[in-house]
Design a protein around this motif. Structure first.
Motif, mmCIF file in Angstrom:
data_model
loop_
_atom_site.group_PDB
_atom_site.id
_atom_site.type_symbol
_atom_site.label_atom_id
_atom_site.label_comp_id
_atom_site.label_asym_id
_atom_site.label_seq_id
_atom_site.Cartn_x
_atom_site.Cartn_y
_atom_site.Cartn_z
ATOM 1 N N VAL A 195 0.844 -1.200 0.000
ATOM 2 C CA VAL A 195 0.000 0.000 0.000
ATOM 3 C C VAL A 195 0.881 1.252 0.000
ATOM 4 O O VAL A 195 0.603 2.223 -0.703
ATOM 5 C CB VAL A 195 -0.949 -0.006 1.218
ATOM 6 C CG1 VAL A 195 -1.752 1.293 1.285
ATOM 7 C CG2 VAL A 195 -1.888 -1.201 1.142
ATOM 8 N N HIS A 196 1.946 1.214 0.770
ATOM 9 C CA HIS A 196 2.836 2.376 0.811
ATOM 10 C C HIS A 196 3.501 2.601 -0.536
ATOM 11 O O HIS A 196 3.665 3.740 -0.991
ATOM 12 C CB HIS A 196 3.896 2.194 1.905
ATOM 13 C CG HIS A 196 4.871 3.333 1.956
ATOM 14 N ND1 HIS A 196 6.168 3.230 1.469
ATOM 15 C CD2 HIS A 196 4.752 4.611 2.399
ATOM 16 C CE1 HIS A 196 6.785 4.381 1.634
ATOM 17 N NE2 HIS A 196 5.953 5.239 2.196
ATOM 18 N N ALA A 248 1.036 4.318 -2.598
ATOM 19 C CA ALA A 248 0.818 5.680 -2.114
ATOM 20 C C ALA A 248 1.956 6.615 -2.532
ATOM 21 O O ALA A 248 1.723 7.795 -2.820
ATOM 22 C CB ALA A 248 0.675 5.680 -0.582
ATOM 23 N N LEU A 269 -1.706 9.339 3.268
ATOM 24 C CA LEU A 269 -2.612 8.577 2.407
ATOM 25 C C LEU A 269 -2.738 7.136 2.901
ATOM 26 O O LEU A 269 -3.827 6.571 2.917
ATOM 27 C CB LEU A 269 -2.092 8.612 0.957
ATOM 28 C CG LEU A 269 -2.844 7.769 -0.081
ATOM 29 C CD1 LEU A 269 -4.320 8.141 -0.135
ATOM 30 C CD2 LEU A 269 -2.212 7.960 -1.456
ATOM 31 N N VAL A 270 -1.634 6.550 3.313
ATOM 32 C CA VAL A 270 -1.669 5.189 3.843
ATOM 33 C C VAL A 270 -2.534 5.134 5.108
ATOM 34 O O VAL A 270 -3.363 4.237 5.274
ATOM 35 C CB VAL A 270 -0.248 4.672 4.154
ATOM 36 C CG1 VAL A 270 -0.314 3.325 4.873
ATOM 37 C CG2 VAL A 270 0.554 4.538 2.868
ATOM 38 N N THR A 301 -6.114 5.407 4.187
ATOM 39 C CA THR A 301 -6.544 4.151 3.564
ATOM 40 C C THR A 301 -6.885 3.110 4.627
ATOM 41 O O THR A 301 -7.935 2.457 4.559
ATOM 42 C CB THR A 301 -5.429 3.602 2.651
ATOM 43 O OG1 THR A 301 -5.196 4.519 1.574
ATOM 44 C CG2 THR A 301 -5.795 2.240 2.078
ATOM 45 N N TYR A 302 -6.015 2.959 5.598
ATOM 46 C CA TYR A 302 -6.239 1.954 6.632
ATOM 47 C C TYR A 302 -7.448 2.295 7.493
ATOM 48 O O TYR A 302 -8.200 1.405 7.905
ATOM 49 C CB TYR A 302 -4.977 1.767 7.481
ATOM 50 C CG TYR A 302 -4.072 0.691 6.934
ATOM 51 C CD1 TYR A 302 -3.294 0.922 5.805
ATOM 52 C CD2 TYR A 302 -4.029 -0.577 7.522
ATOM 53 C CE1 TYR A 302 -2.491 -0.074 5.285
ATOM 54 C CE2 TYR A 302 -3.227 -1.577 6.999
ATOM 55 C CZ TYR A 302 -2.460 -1.323 5.883
ATOM 56 O OH TYR A 302 -1.669 -2.316 5.358
ATOM 57 N N LEU A 325 -7.305 -3.402 -0.292
ATOM 58 C CA LEU A 325 -6.647 -2.218 0.259
ATOM 59 C C LEU A 325 -6.177 -1.285 -0.857
ATOM 60 O O LEU A 325 -6.285 -0.064 -0.752
ATOM 61 C CB LEU A 325 -5.453 -2.626 1.114
ATOM 62 C CG LEU A 325 -5.766 -3.274 2.460
ATOM 63 C CD1 LEU A 325 -4.496 -3.871 3.059
ATOM 64 C CD2 LEU A 325 -6.362 -2.257 3.425
ATOM 65 N N CYS A 377 -7.115 2.603 -1.480
ATOM 66 C CA CYS A 377 -6.068 3.630 -1.586
ATOM 67 C C CYS A 377 -6.269 4.470 -2.843
ATOM 68 O O CYS A 377 -6.147 5.697 -2.804
ATOM 69 C CB CYS A 377 -4.691 2.964 -1.593
ATOM 70 S SG CYS A 377 -3.315 4.113 -1.515
ATOM 71 N N ALA A 429 -7.080 8.466 -2.903
ATOM 72 C CA ALA A 429 -6.211 9.383 -3.651
ATOM 73 C C ALA A 429 -7.022 10.185 -4.659
ATOM 74 O O ALA A 429 -6.777 11.380 -4.857
ATOM 75 C CB ALA A 429 -5.108 8.602 -4.353
#
Lengths: 171, 235
Positions: A19-20, A23, A36-37, A40-41, A60, A64, A68
């Motif tokens: 995910v990072h 992002a 953003l991470v 998202t979580y 996920l 994300c 965004a």
């Protein structure tokens, strides 16, 4: 920690790196990527009870992307910020030597130059590791479309990296 | 996309059977354009591999903490059930809300009326990791790395300190910290300070003239908190 929190974190934290990585290519800078991470979580936690599919990473990633997009629509209403300097392009057009000279900054710049559809498809396949079918499901388009975008994006990326935007790439 | 390119894309994706893949292989021996397309595809994949990176240290902790602070999602209830069951459903809903309130209170020890950013600092102060090997002394010693977190839309940077065997948390923010209930506030030239105690923990906040606010949490009386704050923000 409550059971809901523990169950969610156990299921989702293994995918944090993926995910990072996404992002970092959606946000303007490393700090915005971390925000953003987190967003998202937190959104994923809200909808975790409704997540029944087997592919938590793809779920996920889709969240994300949506976060965004929402942020981009909000940002579009703000005045444009001043962008940083463009790194110098390598002038050598021999592919093998160009690869040896590449640095991450230049590759990231070249990736940012791609049309959004190609860039997102490449990030999801080549950086996150999703299959073309998974990317198609995330983006809501045919698998063949994903493959075409990735191929054309890779070619354009290679062209930028060997300086084909300046020359025609021939010795 | 024409048939030629479509076939090449399928070849690169591994979608062709052995016979068709062999045909493309042979074609590549004599077609410079297609051969270049394959080379560019390969070059890009090799270059993109250089972009693989691990998440930054501390991000997992930040996410874990943010999720722990979040209240459990409310379960959805069908409207039809509400109309049919009436009072029983309302009673059940009230019990659920109270349960969530209890859980939230356990997660964030403090007065139920305290702002989220203040509760966040209190939570940090009660979960400070032991600092093995760090000498106790009169001067504050930073423990671990700063942690950045967003609490109810307010960006905070939190840092642990140890001084004379006492653990303290200093939170800084570009926004002022909301004043909790029963806090004693004083306004001075260019800024405001407030202080309050929650159990054994004291909170001391300074809203500075430069737009930065600092909130200190430690098991100390007010005078000691003020002195420690002065040392930490002058660094």
């Amino acid at each position: 920690m409550a059971d809901e929190h523990r169950a969610f974190l156990d299921a989702t934290l293994p995918h944090l790196a993926a995910v990072h990585r996404l992002a970092r290519h959606l946000a303007a800078d490393p700090a915005a990527a971390e925000d953003l991470v987190q967003e998202t979580y937190l959104r994923a936690f809200t909808g975790f009870a409704g997540h029944t599919g087997p592919n938590t990473r793809a779920w996920l990633v889709a969240i994300c992307l949506n976060v965004a997009r929402s942020a981009a629509r909000h940002q579009a209403r703000r005045p444009p910020e001043v962008l940083g300097p463009v790194p110098e392009r390598p002038t050598d057009d021999v592919a093998a030597q160009a690869l040896a000279e590449l640095d991450r900054e230049h590759i990231a710049w070249a990736l940012d130059q791609l049309p959004a559809e190609q860039r997102i498809s490449i990030v999801l396949m080549d950086l996150i590791g999703h299959s073309a079918a998974e990317v198609a499901a995330i983006l809501g388009c045919p698998r063949g479309t994903v493959l075409a975008r990735v191929h054309r994006g890779r070619r354009r990326l290679a062209g930028l990296l060997v300086g084909r935007g300046v020359t025609d790439g021939r010795p | 996309m024409d048939a030629h390119e479509r076939r090449l894309v399928a070849f690169l994706a591994g979608d062709l059977d052995e016979e068709h893949a062999r045909q493309v292989d042979e074609h590549l021996l004599g077609c410079e354009e297609c051969w270049r397309a394959v080379q560019e595809d390969r070059l890009a994949r090799q270059a993109l591999a250089l972009l693989h990176e691990a998440e930054p240290p501390g991000l997992a902790d930040r996410i874990r903490f943010a999720v722990e602070l979040a209240p459990p999602p409310q379960p959805r209830r069908p409207l039809l059930g509400l109309r049919r069951r009436g009072r029983a459903v309302v009673g059940t809903g009230l019990a659920a809300a109270l349960s969530i309130g209890v859980i939230f209170g356990w997660l964030l020890p403090g007065s139920p009326a305290d702002p989220t950013s203040v509760l966040t600092v209190l939570r940090f102060a009660r979960s400070m990791p032991p600092a093995a090997g760090q000498p106790a002394g009169p001067r504050p010693v930073a423990v671990g790395e700063p942690m950045n977190i967003v609490a109810a839309g307010q960006a905070l940077q939190l840092r642990y300190y140890r001084v004379d065997g006492v653990e303290a948390v200093l939170a800084t923010s570009a926004q002022p910290f909301p004043v909790p209930a029963s806090a004693r506030a004083t306004t001075e030239a260019g800024g405001m300070t407030w202080t309050v105690h929650r159990g054994a923990l004291g909170l001391f906040c300074v809203d500075g003239p430069g737009g930065r606010s600092a909130l200190l949490a430690a098991p100390l009386p007010t005078a000691a908190l003020a002195q420690l704050m002065g040392e930490l923000i002058s660094r």
